[in-house]
Design an enzyme around this catalytic site. Structure first.
Site, PDB file in Angstrom:
ATOM      1  N   GLY A  99       0.807  -1.210   0.000  1.00 14.48           N
ATOM      2  CA  GLY A  99       0.000   0.000   0.000  1.00 14.48           C
ATOM      3  C   GLY A  99       0.841   1.260   0.000  1.00 14.48           C
ATOM      4  N   GLY A 100       0.819   1.963   1.129  1.00 15.06           N
ATOM      5  CA  GLY A 100       1.443   3.275   1.163  1.00 15.06           C
ATOM      6  C   GLY A 100       0.564   4.299   0.473  1.00 15.06           C
ATOM      7  CD1 TRP A 101       0.473   9.771  -1.803  1.00  9.24           C
ATOM      8  CD2 TRP A 101      -0.645   9.808   0.132  1.00  9.24           C
ATOM      9  NE1 TRP A 101      -0.385  10.856  -1.845  1.00  9.24           N
ATOM     10  CE2 TRP A 101      -1.079  10.901  -0.662  1.00  9.24           C
ATOM     11  CE3 TRP A 101      -1.222   9.628   1.388  1.00  9.24           C
ATOM     12  CZ2 TRP A 101      -2.045  11.809  -0.235  1.00  9.24           C
ATOM     13  CZ3 TRP A 101      -2.184  10.526   1.814  1.00  9.24           C
ATOM     14  CH2 TRP A 101      -2.594  11.599   1.018  1.00  9.24           C
ATOM     15  CD  GLU A 120       0.019   5.959   3.926  1.00  7.58           C
ATOM     16  OE1 GLU A 120       0.017   7.056   3.327  1.00  7.58           O
ATOM     17  OE2 GLU A 120       1.067   5.418   4.301  1.00  7.58           O
ATOM     18  CE1 TYR A 121      -3.295   7.280   7.029  1.00  9.44           C
ATOM     19  CE2 TYR A 121      -3.690   8.825   5.236  1.00  9.44           C
ATOM     20  CZ  TYR A 121      -2.875   8.336   6.241  1.00  9.44           C
ATOM     21  OH  TYR A 121      -1.652   8.888   6.469  1.00  9.44           O
ATOM     22  CE1 TYR A 126       5.688   9.201   8.408  1.00 11.10           C
ATOM     23  CE2 TYR A 126       6.960   8.322  10.245  1.00 11.10           C
ATOM     24  CZ  TYR A 126       6.255   8.123   9.064  1.00 11.10           C
ATOM     25  OH  TYR A 126       6.113   6.856   8.556  1.00 11.10           O
ATOM     26  CG  ASP A 127       4.329  13.717   6.692  1.00 14.18           C
ATOM     27  OD1 ASP A 127       5.447  14.262   6.686  1.00 14.18           O
ATOM     28  OD2 ASP A 127       3.991  12.862   5.852  1.00 14.18           O
ATOM     29  CG  ASP A 166       2.476   0.717   5.314  1.00 17.18           C
ATOM     30  OD1 ASP A 166       2.383  -0.201   6.138  1.00 17.18           O
ATOM     31  OD2 ASP A 166       3.510   1.387   5.147  1.00 17.18           O
ATOM     32  CG  ASP A 168       3.922  -2.790   7.414  1.00 16.84           C
ATOM     33  OD1 ASP A 168       3.350  -2.627   8.501  1.00 16.84           O
ATOM     34  OD2 ASP A 168       4.330  -1.829   6.700  1.00 16.84           O
TER      35      ASP A 168
END
Length: 387
Positions: free
Chosen positions: A110-112, A152-153, A227-228, A150, A148
């Site tokens: 995943g990720g952004w 988003e979202y 973060y961010d 990720d 894992d």
């Protein structure tokens, strides 16, 4: 407030003492115990910058997350994002594990950029089971120890084009349960432990979109993306990952690492299931005013910048002055109408000591290539385990 200030002082004192020990980045890693998890993300685009899997300081990590795999919505499974590059990197990771057998490698999905179809694969029992089976096949084929997620979202958020649904909140739990069940079944077949983790935003808004107490029972840990907190999307320059909210007035919202972690604890997530994610990058704001050394100023442009770039271009540049905000526990630079919020060895060590003080599972890094010399990673380890 008084208790927080006392704890803050103790953490800072501990980190200053550890910094004075003179430990160098190449020092042999100490044995890691419970509560000493160190997670590093390695991205598949790092090699484009000359940072290859062979450059990863694997002996100083407990978990390495390879980012990112994508989702194939036609097959309801995961797939490599860049086959030519990824498959070569996977081979290097398998060779690395021969040298560091204690290192656990996970494929991050995943990720952004690649979260578009999570909602689709989570939507039905059939698609969830297909995706879970695909995860097991993927990690067995490529030599990983787990997966894992990720996403988003869930429910809302992410880049334009993301598929979202109010049902994502429940379906995320069900998807994790399907993966956990199939990982456990594989453990029954081969006797090996397989890991399931997620990365989550550091705020209560994200936690309202997941079933936190059910999720935490299914995963080995949650990587809190602390973060961010501020960045190029804001109206004013600000700190990217302040440990605490500065007490001074600012013209925009406030958010901090402390607040993000506290949101998880308030949601009933045990401290020892949380990994504190830390940024090895900062934000550079151009066209800021001189007041308060560029803090909380309007700006003409802004972008993220790696610690490598900050160190190479700005830290020893006589046109820039270095500052450390004691209240926020982060450094910053100002000069030539430019404000740079970033992390250094002191702030990273302080954050790691904060994680240790709260009894968190450990710390994590986004992402390793931003600090190719490994100095921030060493500061994280020193702050976390005190050796």
């Amino acid at each position: 407030m008084k208790k927080k200030n006392i704890a803050h002082s103790l953490i800072a004192a501990a980190v200053l003492f550890l910094a004075g020990t003179g430990l160098r980045a190449e020092a042999a890693p100490a044995k890691l115990n419970k509560g000493d998890t160190v997670v590093g993300y390695y991205t598949n685009w790092s090699s484009d910058k000359g940072y290859n899997p062979a450059d990863i300081p694997a002996g100083k990590l407990t978990h390495l997350n390879y980012a990112f795999a994508k989702i194939d919505p036609a097959a309801n499974t995961i797939a490599v994002a860049n086959p030519e590059k990824d498959l070569k990197n996977f081979e290097q990771l398998r060779n690395m594990k021969k040298k560091y057998p204690g290192l656990k490698t996970l494929i991050s999905v995943g990720g952004w950029d690649y979260s578009t179809y999570f909602s689709v694969v989570a939507a039905t029992e059939e698609s969830r089971n297909q995706f879970a089976a695909g995860c097991v096949d993927f990690i067995l084929t490529h030599g990983f120890d787990g997966v894992d997620l990720d996403w988003e979202y869930p429910v809302s958020g992410g880049p334009a084009g993301n598929i979202n649904s109010p049902e994502d909140k429940r379906n995320f739990t069900l998807l994790l349960s399907a993966i956990r069940n199939q990982l456990n079944a594989q453990t029954q077949r081969d006797g090996k432990k397989y890991y399931l983790t997620i990365a989550g935003a550091a705020n209560s808004n994200y936690l309202n979109k997941i079933e936190a107490q059910q999720v935490v029972g299914l995963v080995d840990h949650i990587f809190v993306m602390a973060y961010d907190m501020h960045g190029s999307w804001d109206t004013y320059s600000d700190f990217g990952a302040p440990l605490y909210n500065p007490q001074e007035r600012s013209p925009q919202y406030k958010n901090s690492v402390h607040d993000g972690v506290q949101a998880y604890l308030n949601a009933g997530v045990p401290a020892d299931k949380l990994v504190l994610g830390m940024p090895f990058y900062g934000y550079i704001y151009e066209g800021v005013g001189a007041a308060q050394e560029g803090r909380y100023s309007t700006f003409s442009s802004a972008r993220s910048i790696s610690y490598n770039s900050i160190k190479g271009t700005y830290l020893n540049n006589p046109a820039f002055s270095s500052f450390y905000h004691e209240g926020a526990a982060v450094p910053y630079l100002y000069g030539n109408g430019i404000f740079i919020s970033y992390e250094n060895s002191r702030s990273i060590g302080t954050k790691a000591a904060f994680a240790r003080n709260l009894g968190l599972a450990g710390v994590g890094i986004w992402e390793l290539s931003h600090d190719s010399a490994g100095e921030l990673l060493e500061s994280a380890r020193v702050g976390l385990i005190g050796a």
